[in-house]
Design a protein around this motif. Structure first.
Motif, PDB file in Angstrom:
ATOM      1  N   UNK A   1      10.528   9.628   1.460  1.00 21.45           N
ATOM      2  CA  UNK A   1      11.107  10.675   0.612  1.00 21.45           C
ATOM      3  C   UNK A   1      10.401  12.000   0.831  1.00 21.45           C
TER       4      UNK A   1
ATOM      5  N   UNK B   1       9.002   3.693   0.787  1.00 19.38           N
ATOM      6  CA  UNK B   1       9.932   4.655   0.188  1.00 19.38           C
ATOM      7  C   UNK B   1       9.317   6.031  -0.124  1.00 19.38           C
TER       8      UNK B   1
ATOM      9  N   UNK C   1       2.550   2.249  -3.352  1.00 16.31           N
ATOM     10  CA  UNK C   1       1.696   2.243  -4.541  1.00 16.31           C
ATOM     11  C   UNK C   1       2.075   3.390  -5.482  1.00 16.31           C
TER      12      UNK C   1
ATOM     13  N   UNK D   1       7.206  12.279  -6.074  1.00 24.00           N
ATOM     14  CA  UNK D   1       8.082  12.816  -7.122  1.00 24.00           C
ATOM     15  C   UNK D   1       7.613  14.201  -7.561  1.00 24.00           C
ATOM     16  N   UNK D   2       6.300  14.443  -7.473  1.00 23.94           N
ATOM     17  CA  UNK D   2       5.764  15.763  -7.797  1.00 23.94           C
ATOM     18  C   UNK D   2       6.315  16.836  -6.865  1.00 23.94           C
ATOM     19  N   UNK D   3       6.449  16.492  -5.573  1.00 26.52           N
ATOM     20  CA  UNK D   3       7.018  17.451  -4.616  1.00 26.52           C
ATOM     21  C   UNK D   3       8.472  17.749  -4.989  1.00 26.52           C
ATOM     22  N   UNK D   4       9.221  16.704  -5.377  1.00 27.13           N
ATOM     23  CA  UNK D   4      10.596  16.917  -5.849  1.00 27.13           C
ATOM     24  C   UNK D   4      10.608  17.882  -7.027  1.00 27.13           C
TER      25      UNK D   4
ATOM     26  N   UNK E   1       8.192  12.940   3.288  1.00 27.08           N
ATOM     27  CA  UNK E   1       7.989  13.477   4.632  1.00 27.08           C
ATOM     28  C   UNK E   1       9.284  13.667   5.408  1.00 27.08           C
TER      29      UNK E   1
ATOM     30  N   UNK F   1       2.986  11.340  -6.340  1.00 25.15           N
ATOM     31  CA  UNK F   1       2.840  12.542  -5.514  1.00 25.15           C
ATOM     32  C   UNK F   1       4.181  12.954  -4.919  1.00 25.15           C
TER      33      UNK F   1
ATOM     34  N   UNK G   1       0.843  -1.195   0.000  1.00 24.80           N
ATOM     35  CA  UNK G   1       0.000   0.000   0.000  1.00 24.80           C
ATOM     36  C   UNK G   1       0.882   1.250   0.000  1.00 24.80           C
TER      37      UNK G   1
ATOM     38  N   UNK H   1       0.530   5.761  -7.096  1.00 29.70           N
ATOM     39  CA  UNK H   1       0.011   7.121  -6.904  1.00 29.70           C
ATOM     40  C   UNK H   1       0.826   7.850  -5.843  1.00 29.70           C
ATOM     41  N   UNK H   2       1.165   7.138  -4.756  1.00 27.83           N
ATOM     42  CA  UNK H   2       1.965   7.752  -3.691  1.00 27.83           C
ATOM     43  C   UNK H   2       3.332   8.148  -4.243  1.00 27.83           C
ATOM     44  N   UNK H   3       3.894   7.270  -5.067  1.00 23.63           N
ATOM     45  CA  UNK H   3       5.182   7.584  -5.705  1.00 23.63           C
ATOM     46  C   UNK H   3       5.072   8.847  -6.547  1.00 23.63           C
TER      47      UNK H   3
END
Lengths: 258, 268
Positions: free
Chosen positions: B117, B113, B43, B51-54, B119, B49, B40, B45-47
């Motif tokens: 990354x 992971x 997943x 990478x979007x912050x990066x 938080x 999001x 979970x 989608x979490x990845x």
């Protein structure tokens, strides 16, 4: 300097602040939404069993601990970072153990005083440099290699890093900060205030521990002002703003305001 | 952000005990609970999001550097100085970055992971985020990484961390323009004050943050002393040899040396 160059500097700096503020707000709002989208997706669209009430209870418990800090921390770091770097710092995180040290080293390196225009620009560039190193190392060592590193690094080493990262960074940073500022009075005030807060005040009022940093910052700022060295008038302090940079900062230990 | 709080463990012990009613129907820890949680947590989608912050930070860094290059010459900051400041910031952050990487790796099993990354690596810092996660987990009657810590409790911890971090960003977005206006007024009314306040704030913040570490344990004290001592040595040596590079690498050397001392003291 002449009024004309001063006006140009004012206009240039105003343009810099307006560009960085606009883009700072856009990028920070984007990051805020993206950082919430992940967990919201998890709760709403996957099989996990989390109710709205549960989330509110958890949020209230976290707010009870950090609610005051949410507001206090931006207030505490604003005088150090300046408006432009605020949007960088609170998005990149790790402010006290990484971004502020980077800014101090950079200001020292190009001989710019904090709170001046050159100091603000040096801090912004330093945080850009720190961000590039930080993001790259995270992507490579945690994103790509993290699980592999976890399997080969001795568990004890990771445990030691987790336990002692703060003292390992902060001892050096405090020394660097004192050496860079070269302001004996505020230094003594800050250290004495911190020791009194930690060893005299907190044992009596343990609830204050959460707000110790904000309290110490406010105390140091106030006392540094009221107990300042009144011999050199204000203009000596402003020189750092406009002075051309000496070619080699290391050969001249004396700085403005002494 | 973070660091105004005393640290994860203290924060936790202070807040956890009187937890609200236990989780309504938290699934009992099962053998496949851990894998379930990580699938979970990792997943796609979490990845995306995370990478979007990066990406948002990379865009910001690019825009800021261009803006600084434009204004630099007008306020007496040459191209060389700007590059020098960038390089100094980059080099100075190598030591702390590697330390953060080690801590982040240690937390991978707890949060997966992408959450680590976004938080721990970005936005927050290990101290506050682990504390927030621990508090949230406690409200569900579970302990972080221990009994009852399943995918649902992870989701609760993740959303609590993210809301808490979001409040920091919200405060920054709302307060910065207000402070800017106040600062401008103050700067024109009393320039001497504006020269003293940042120094006082910086010295006050680091004195308190450092002193807070001292009473935690003997090893904390030894680590602070080792870190400070190596820095003093590096700075003296840098001055004696007129070596600017050493000033920039000093923080990295100090952090690694202090962690080595902590490792030896911890093992002893």
């Amino acid at each position: 300097m002449t009024t004309e160059t001063s006006q140009r500097a004012d206009a240039g700096m105003a343009a810099f602040v307006s560009t960085t503020s606009r883009w700072g707000r856009i990028t920070m709002t984007t990051a805020l939404l993206l950082s919430l989208a992940g967990p919201v997706h998890l709760v709403a669209f996957t099989g996990v069993e989390v109710g709205g009430a549960q989330i509110w209870i958890a949020f209230a418990a976290v707010a009870a601990t950090f609610g005051v800090i949410w507001v206090l921390e931006p207030l505490t770091y604003y005088p150090i970072l300046g408006p432009a770097a605020m949007y960088q710092a609170f998005m990149i995180g790790n402010i006290s153990n990484k971004l502020l040290p980077a800014a101090i080293v950079a200001q020292d390196s190009v001989n710019a005083a904090p709170g001046t225009r050159r100091g603000d620009l040096a801090a912004v560039m330093a945080i850009c440099g720190a961000a590039v190193v930080h993001l790259t190392s995270l992507l490579v060592f945690v994103g790509l290699l993290g699980n592999w590193l976890l399997s080969i690094l001795p568990a004890e080493l990771i445990e030691v890093a987790r336990l002692y990262i703060l003292p390992a960074v902060l001892g050096a940073v405090l020394v660097q900060c004192v050496a860079t500022m070269r302001r004996p009075r505020p230094t003594v005030i800050a250290v004495v205030a911190a020791l009194l807060i930690q060893f005299a005040l907190i044992p009596v009022l343990p609830g204050l521990a959460m707000y110790a940093t904000a309290l110490c910052v406010a105390t140091t700022m106030a006392l540094s002002w009221f107990l300042r060295d009144r011999r050199p008038p204000g203009e000596a302090l402003q020189e750092g703003d406009t002075d051309p940079v000496p070619s080699d900062p290391h050969t001249q230990p004396a700085k403005e305001g002494r | 952000m973070a660091s105004l709080n005393p640290g994860p463990s203290e924060g936790l012990s202070a807040v956890l005990p009187p937890g609200p009613p236990p989780a309504p129907s938290a699934a009992p820890p099962t053998a496949d609970g851990a894998t379930d949680l990580l699938s979970v947590a990792n997943s796609p989608v979490i990845w995306l999001c995370a990478l979007g912050v990066f990406a948002a930070i990379f865009v910001q860094t690019f825009v800021y550097m261009r803006a600084a290059r434009t204004v630099g010459p007008e306020v007496g900051m040459s191209r060389t100085d700007l590059t020098g400041a960038f390089r100094a910031g980059a080099v100075a952050s190598i030591g702390p970055s590697l330390a953060v990487v080690l801590v982040a790796v240690a937390l991978l099993a707890l949060f997966g992971t992408p959450a680590v990354l976004a938080r721990i690596g970005l936005i927050g810092s290990a101290g506050t985020e682990v504390a927030s996660a621990g508090i949230a987990t406690g409200t569900a009657g579970a302990t972080l990484g221990g009994t009852g810590y399943d995918a649902s409790v992870f989701a609760l911890a993740f959303i609590a961390m993210s809301l808490s971090g979001g409040m920091w960003m919200l405060a920054t977005l709302l307060l910065t323009p207000v402070l800017e206006r106040g600062g401008k007024k103050l700067a024109s009314a009393n320039p001497a004050l504006m020269a003293i306040l940042p120094c006082g704030a910086l010295l006050g913040a680091f004195s308190m943050l450092t002193v807070t570490e001292i009473p935690k344990s003997g090893i904390h004290l030894v680590t602070v002393i080792a870190s400070a001592g190596v820095m003093v040595g590096c700075l003296l040596l840098a001055r004696a040899l007129d070596a600017r590079w050493l000033k920039e690498w000093a923080l990295g050397f100090s952090v690694i040396a202090a962690l080595a001392v902590a490792y030896l003291a911890h093992a002893a």
